[in-house]
Scaffold this active site. Structure first.
Site, PDB file in Angstrom:
ATOM      1  N   SER A   1     -24.634  25.347  -5.515  1.00 27.09           N
ATOM      2  CA  SER A   1     -24.282  23.938  -5.624  1.00 27.09           C
ATOM      3  C   SER A   1     -23.191  23.772  -6.668  1.00 27.09           C
ATOM      4  O   SER A   1     -23.214  24.437  -7.714  1.00 27.09           O
ATOM      5  CB  SER A   1     -25.506  23.107  -6.017  1.00 27.09           C
ATOM      6  OG  SER A   1     -25.189  21.732  -6.023  1.00 27.09           O
TER       7      SER A   1
ATOM      8  N   THR B   1     -29.735  21.469  -1.907  1.00 23.38           N
ATOM      9  CA  THR B   1     -30.893  21.143  -1.077  1.00 23.38           C
ATOM     10  C   THR B   1     -30.605  21.422   0.387  1.00 23.38           C
ATOM     11  O   THR B   1     -31.431  22.022   1.093  1.00 23.38           O
ATOM     12  CB  THR B   1     -31.292  19.673  -1.263  1.00 23.38           C
ATOM     13  OG1 THR B   1     -31.740  19.471  -2.607  1.00 23.38           O
ATOM     14  CG2 THR B   1     -32.424  19.283  -0.311  1.00 23.38           C
TER      15      THR B   1
ATOM     16  N   ASN C   1     -35.254  26.438 -12.607  1.00 22.42           N
ATOM     17  CA  ASN C   1     -34.515  25.296 -13.146  1.00 22.42           C
ATOM     18  C   ASN C   1     -35.231  24.573 -14.276  1.00 22.42           C
ATOM     19  O   ASN C   1     -34.631  23.775 -14.988  1.00 22.42           O
ATOM     20  CB  ASN C   1     -34.206  24.294 -12.028  1.00 22.42           C
ATOM     21  CG  ASN C   1     -35.464  23.819 -11.339  1.00 22.42           C
ATOM     22  OD1 ASN C   1     -36.221  24.618 -10.767  1.00 22.42           O
ATOM     23  ND2 ASN C   1     -35.718  22.524 -11.364  1.00 22.42           N
TER      24      ASN C   1
ATOM     25  N   CYS D   1     -40.017  13.513 -10.732  1.00 23.35           N
ATOM     26  CA  CYS D   1     -40.246  12.098 -11.018  1.00 23.35           C
ATOM     27  C   CYS D   1     -40.386  11.375  -9.685  1.00 23.35           C
ATOM     28  O   CYS D   1     -39.440  11.309  -8.909  1.00 23.35           O
ATOM     29  CB  CYS D   1     -39.087  11.530 -11.830  1.00 23.35           C
ATOM     30  SG  CYS D   1     -39.437   9.925 -12.545  1.00 23.35           S
TER      31      CYS D   1
END
Length: 383
Positions: free
Chosen positions: A199, A72, A151, A327
Site C-alpha cells: 500500500s 485491503t 501493524n 474501532c
C-alpha cells in the site's frame, strides 16, 4: 500548541516530491490509459513507467504487479483470487490469529462459503511456531496467508521459513507486507512467496492506491470485472495520479531505506530511554518482539491508566498516537493481537501504539515521554 504525529502505522504524511509528481499528472494528463489515441497512449506510458520503477525496486517483472485501490483490496484479491483458482485441490486455508482485519474478515467470509480456516496461535511476543504450522498443513490446504510484520506491535514473522514450507507442500503463500514496506528489504525474486500485498500510504505516498505482486505462473481469478486492465486481473480505469505517486514514494523509500531505518531505531531507543527517566521501568511494559520487529513501531502498556484515558490526554496535549486496536462504531475494542499474545488483562486495557517516520524529531520524542510522565503523575494524584 505544537502538534506531534506519532501514528505513521495508520497513515503517513505525503512526501513533497510525491505530491509534486501527482500534481503534474493531475494538471497535465487526463487521458484514459485504455484509449488508443495520443492522450491515452501518454497515460499508458505513465502507468507503465510507474510499474517499471516499482518492479525494479521489488526485484520482480513488471507484469507481476497488479495495481489496486490499496492494501485491503490487494489482500482480498490475493486470497479470494487464489482459492477460487484452486477449488479443485481443496478448501483449507491457514492464517494467524493476529492478521489485519483485511485478512481476518476475508477468511471469515471464506468460512461462510464452506472453506475451513486454521488460525495459528502466536507466542507472547507475537511470533508463530513453525512446528504448529507444519502440523496444520493438510492434503487439501491450498493457501497460507500471513502478514510480514504486524501493524500493532511490529513483530516480524519468519516469512522465508514459512514460504519454504509452503513450497515443499505445493501450497500458495500470500503475505501482507503493507506495514513492512519501506523498512524491510523485500525481494520478490528471492523470497519464496507467491503473492505480496502493498500500500502506498504507508511509505509517504497517497491513500487509496496499492499493489499486489503475483508470481508468474500463478492463476488468479479476478474479483472486479468490466475491463481488460491489469492483464484482466483487476478491471477499472487506472488511478494514474495515485500510481505515479506510489512509484515516486517507492523510489524515495528504496533509496533512503537504510537512513530511515537508522533514524527510526534512534527514535525507538530514545523513547524507551526517556520513558525510563520520566515514567520509570516499573510503570510501563513493551508489547512485541524486541529483536524481530519493525524499527518504527513500539507498542507499550501503561497499566496504571486505561488506553482510552491515555489517548484522550495525549490528544489534548497535541500528540497523536493510537490504541492499535479496531474501532467499531466509535467504541474502543481490546486488540485482538494483544489478546492472541495472551498478555495480562492490565496490559490489554492500557496499550498504546507509537509509530514514527518522516518529519519526526528527537525533540518530539522527548516531549512525548515528558508529557506521558506528567499525565501519569497527574492521574496518580487525582482524588
Amino acid at each position: 500548541m505544537k502538534r506531534i504525529y506519532l501514528d505513521h502505522a495508520a497513515s503517513t504524511p505525503m512526501h513533497p516530491q510525491v505530491a509534486e509528481a501527482m500534481m503534474n499528472v493531475m494538471t497535465g494528463q487526463f487521458g484514459n490509459a485504455s484509449s488508443i489515441h495520443a492522450f491515452g497512449r501518454e497515460a499508458k506510458r505513465t502507468v507503465s513507467g510507474a510499474r517499471d520503477v516499482i518492479a525494479a525496486s521489488l526485484g520482480c517483472f513488471p507484469d507481476e504487479l497488479v495495481f489496486t485501490g490499496g492494501g485491503t483490496e490487494s489482500d482480498n484479491l490475493a486470497i479470494f483470487g487464489a482459492v477460487s483458482s484452486r477449488q479443485d485441490k481443496g478448501k483449507h486455508v491457514i492464517t494467524t490469529a493476529i492478521e489485519h482485519h483485511a485478512v481476518l474478515h476475508t477468511c471469515q467470509e471464506l468460512e461462510r462459503q464452506g472453506y475451513e480456516v486454521t488460525y495459528l496461535s502466536v507466542d507472547r511476543y507475537g511470533r508463530i511456531n513453525l512446528d504448529e504450522l507444519q502440523e496444520a498443513i493438510r492434503p487439501d490446504t491450498v493457501l497460507i496467508t500471513m502478514m510480514y510484520a504486524n501493524n500493532e506491535v511490529g513483530t516480524i514473522q519468519p516469512i522465508r521459513e514459512v514460504g519454504e514450507l509452503a513450497r515443499q507442500h505445493n501450497i500458495l503463500f500470500h503475505t501482507d507486507a503493507v506495514q513492512a514496506l519501506g523498512s524491510q528489504n523485500i525481494s520478490c525474486k528471492e523470497l519464496p512467496v507467491d503473492l505480496i500485498s502493498f500500500s502506498a500510504h504507508k511509505i509517504n505516498g497517497p491513500q487509496g492506491v496499492g499493489a499486489l505482486y503475483v508470481r508468474r505462473g500463478i492463476v488468479l481469478e479476478a474479483r472486479a470485472h468490466g475491463g481488460l486492465q491489469e492483464r484482466q486481473r483487476r478491471a477499472g480505469t487506472e488511478n494514474i495520479a495515485g500510481i505515479t505517486g506510489f512509484a515516486e514514494a517507492f523510489k524515495i523509500a528504496s533509496a533512503q531505506m537504510e537512513a530511515h531505518r537508522q533514524h527510526d531505531l534512534e527514535l525507538r531507543k530514545l523513547l524507551l530511554e526517556q520513558l525510563e527517566i520520566h515514567v520509570g521501568t516499573e510503570h510501563f511494559h513493551v508489547n512485541g518482539h524486541l529483536e524481530h520487529t519493525l524499527p518504527n513501531i513500539l507498542n507499550i502498556s501503561f497499566p496504571e491508566v486505561s488506553t482510552e484515558t491515555m489517548l484522550m490526554n495525549l490528544d489534548m496535549e497535541g500528540i497523536a498516537v493510537a490504541s492499535g486496536s479496531a474501532c467499531t462504531s466509535g467504541s474502543l475494542e481490546v486488540s485482538h493481537v494483544l489478546k492472541a499474545m495472551k498478555l495480562p488483562e492490565t496490559f490489554l486495557h492500557s496499550a498504546i501504539r507509537f509509530s514514527w517516520g518522516l518529519g519526526n524529531t528527537t525533540e518530539e520524542i522527548m516531549i512525548t515521554a515528558e508529557k506521558i510522565g506528567t499525565i501519569l503523575g497527574r492521574l496518580r494524584n487525582r482524588p
